[in-house]
Design a protein around this motif. Structure first.
Motif, PDB file in Angstrom:
ATOM      1  N   UNK A  33       0.835  -1.208   0.000  1.00 37.53           N
ATOM      2  CA  UNK A  33       0.000   0.000   0.000  1.00 37.53           C
ATOM      3  C   UNK A  33       0.868   1.256   0.000  1.00 37.53           C
ATOM      4  N   UNK A  34       1.944   1.222   0.776  1.00 44.49           N
ATOM      5  CA  UNK A  34       2.822   2.390   0.829  1.00 44.49           C
ATOM      6  C   UNK A  34       3.484   2.653  -0.526  1.00 44.49           C
ATOM      7  N   UNK A  93       0.872   4.243  -2.595  1.00 43.36           N
ATOM      8  CA  UNK A  93       0.569   5.599  -2.092  1.00 43.36           C
ATOM      9  C   UNK A  93       1.678   6.575  -2.452  1.00 43.36           C
ATOM     10  N   UNK A  94       2.900   6.063  -2.569  1.00 45.57           N
ATOM     11  CA  UNK A  94       4.039   6.942  -2.833  1.00 45.57           C
ATOM     12  C   UNK A  94       4.170   7.259  -4.321  1.00 45.57           C
ATOM     13  N   UNK A 142       2.341   8.388  -6.781  1.00 51.46           N
ATOM     14  CA  UNK A 142       1.915   9.692  -7.303  1.00 51.46           C
ATOM     15  C   UNK A 142       2.547  10.882  -6.590  1.00 51.46           C
ATOM     16  N   UNK A 143       3.313  10.605  -5.559  1.00 50.11           N
ATOM     17  CA  UNK A 143       3.970  11.679  -4.813  1.00 50.11           C
ATOM     18  C   UNK A 143       5.272  12.095  -5.471  1.00 50.11           C
ATOM     19  N   UNK A 145      -7.735   2.976  -5.505  1.00 49.82           N
ATOM     20  CA  UNK A 145      -7.495   3.667  -4.224  1.00 49.82           C
ATOM     21  C   UNK A 145      -6.410   4.728  -4.353  1.00 49.82           C
ATOM     22  N   UNK A 146      -5.381   4.433  -5.132  1.00 52.61           N
ATOM     23  CA  UNK A 146      -4.242   5.347  -5.200  1.00 52.61           C
ATOM     24  C   UNK A 146      -4.082   5.991  -6.578  1.00 52.61           C
ATOM     25  N   UNK A 147      -5.144   5.976  -7.389  1.00 53.91           N
ATOM     26  CA  UNK A 147      -5.123   6.642  -8.690  1.00 53.91           C
ATOM     27  C   UNK A 147      -3.933   6.216  -9.530  1.00 53.91           C
TER      28      UNK A 147
END
Lengths: 408, 408
Positions: free
Chosen positions: B143-144, B147-148, B150-151, B188-190
């Protein structure tokens, strides 16, 4: 034969200010009066003021965002999903990553950026509460730290140490949610609550500078009771992969080990502002009373990249959703006036309806209509404020879809 | 006056084997016949065979575990939550981290450990599907990574690359869940689904060695259709923070970049076995037909640390929940016989009731009562198998509490 070209209004950014401008313009102007274009990086708007919840994991990030098409009238507004690279104000065009768009009137509502004041390591090692991407990354990072704790033979308590840099609005609201979330995380990952350490570091001499001291003291005692340690008048000197170094004044900096460092202090204007050659202070342009950029009668700047002076104290208003939305309303009226060739533009004055700072579930502090409130009464007011922002932009249907309706 | 001391039975480990032994013993023996002690690191039992679901995030880890007190009769069994350090078989005592416990009869049911075959970097950089702790860490890690993604301004597609080492039972079942989970993670994270890369590396010449070839080919095509790339007959040579190096035979190893490496190949016996001086092969002790350790008439070993030969093919049975539970039943009978001074002990023979390998939601392959099944029929059988394990240990009430009852 002369074809009268409709003036083209371009709004960049679909945050509070940009979206408010758009929905007001689509009401004020007829289809034949102007072409309206809204440009935004994402196809969604997010509630910046709710990001502390998504970051702590107390509210899912899909609850803090909604599809822009839910509120924009596609028969009147063209929506372009793209990222602004630069504004060429001389040639009156917006350069996008994949395109470029000419404008007759431009509204810059690109939002702010974190200001790290050049503190070493912050950009690399600190997490931010800036947008949907950063918030869910922060949430996942904290969860990963907790999930990893029991995997290591030699337990590393620093994984459970969280530092929040900044005791301003965002920092305090995040701490409120975080202290609600920690007991859940402890249960989820079989971690002893006593091992968790939360530290808030603030360089200013007080928590929530500018807030009523009585309310500040309520907030501090509530958060301390939930385990937050405050280091006030203390500056972060450096962030590292292991934590931060802090110090008061000239004293020798010391280390606070932390698996998670959150930077929640300081907002500056958007980098596009300076890149495009606008005169700015920390990326914020001191706009005229009618919200136009001095020297550029066709460019408005609102929101976090605009600077409006509070004459009462001769200091700039802090950038908030409330001010951005009020600016959006005025810009929509002023552009309508320009399109209709009316000379008189309205001057913006901020009407402060009050401020409520959440302290987590069913707790908050605030000043509403000039009255101080705390506890569940203030938490109730906070939900009213949150729903009001939805109502202003998307009406009742958006409140029903995305509102905080769990009042009791 | 002579006080007849009750014999003390100590069971270490509350996995399938240890827990089955305990619940059978508490039925077979009266309170006055023996003292029963169960020792386990956690206060919960977890379903090892469901961990692939918790690891992929398709089933919450709290659904794959239950409190040991739910199934153990506390009036008959003393439960000690502690970690076994060593067994002193000469002095007949179990050394714990915080205590030591004497025994008259000992059942070692400590479970297995991942076997990394000395491959460099696997211990440091690969995640495991070993227990609740490792599964939720793996879930959070993936998940991380999402989540990362697109950052980062420069998108790093390797964050979305997942390597699974091993196409045995655990590897395939995990791939089944993972391919169900990826579309959810993308939403969830696009993240663009096309950017995700899943690779399964297996050193053996086939997926699921020992399984019926027709079923294997069904499994492979189903997983390939969902985007898994199989590298068969290919060995992992090294794991690094950036991924793995693989190669066939003597060919020059090449790199597969991956933000997540999962090691799902190979189980060995518990390290406590060798540490305590039992003669073992990869931590597994070849037990007598009555499941006792040769030379130690008061020590039984069952489950992943025991080795039982399948006479038909003259090779050891693979360690499974099914065999561990059947061993537990026999050990409970044999210890009851010993306590009652009966000379005759029962010999263990494995009764293979079939095997079902899940391929994710509503898909599986298996051989049940000698018949091949695939698809939703096999998935149904898998749930029956999962619920049966619960029923055998905790009866109907446990099935109702923790069972997979979403049959249709």
């Amino acid at each position: 034969m002369i074809t009268l070209r409709k003036p083209k209004i371009v709004i960049v950014g679909a945050g509070y200010g940009g979206l408010m401008t758009t929905v007001r313009l689509q009401k004020l102007l007829g289809v034949n009066e102007a072409e309206i274009v809204l440009i935004n990086k994402n196809d969604y708007h997010y509630e910046t003021t709710w990001l502390h919840e998504a970051s702590a994991g107390t509210l899912h990030h899909d609850k803090v965002r909604y599809d822009i098409r839910n509120v924009v009238d596609r028969s009147k507004v063209e929506f372009i999903q793209d990222t602004v690279v630069e504004i060429n104000k001389e040639e009156k065009k917006v350069i996008l990553e994949n395109d470029q768009v000419n404008y007759d009137y431009l509204v810059i509502a690109l939002g702010g950026e974190p200001e790290t004041f050049g503190i070493k390591g912050l950009k690399e090692y600190a997490f931010g509460i800036t947008n949907v991407n950063s918030s869910r990354q922060l949430r996942e990072h904290i969860e990963y730290q907790f999930a990893t704790y029991n995997m290591e033979e030699e337990k590393n308590d620093n994984r459970l140490s969280i530092v929040v840099g900044g005791a301003g609005f965002t920092g305090i609201e995040f701490l409120g949610e975080l202290t609600n979330r920690i007991p859940e995380l402890c249960q989820e990952y079989d971690v002893d609550f006593q091992k968790v350490k939360i530290t808030c570091v603030e360089a200013a001499p007080t928590v929530l500078p500018g807030f009523d001291p009585e309310l500040v003291s309520y907030a501090v005692s509530q958060l301390e009771r939930r385990g937050v340690e405050f280091l006030i008048g203390t500056a972060i000197k450096e962030a590292t992969p292991e934590g931060i170094f802090v110090g008061k004044g000239d004293e020798e900096p010391y280390e606070i080990k932390a698996g998670t460092v959150v930077w929640a202090a300081g907002v500056r204007g958007n980098a596009i502002i300076e890149k495009s050659g606008f005169e700015a202070m920390r990326g914020r342009v001191k706009v005229q009373p009618d919200l136009r950029v001095p020297g550029f009668d066709d460019v408005f700047i609102i929101g976090d990249s605009s600077l409006v002076i509070n004459e009462e104290i001769n200091r700039p208003y802090p950038p908030t959703a409330q001010i951005a939305m009020q600016q959006g309303e005025v810009v929509a009226k002023n552009i309508t006036a320009l399109v209709r060739n009316k000379a008189e533009l309205e001057n913006f004055t901020f009407d402060n309806k009050g401020t409520v700072c959440s302290l987590g579930e069913d707790d908050a502090i605030g000043v509403v209509f000039g009255k101080k409130v705390t506890g569940s009464k203030a938490a109730f007011m906070k939900k009213v404020v949150d729903n009001r922002a939805l109502y202003m932009i998307g009406g009742t249907s958006l409140v029903l879809k995305k509102g905080k309706l769990n009042f009791f």
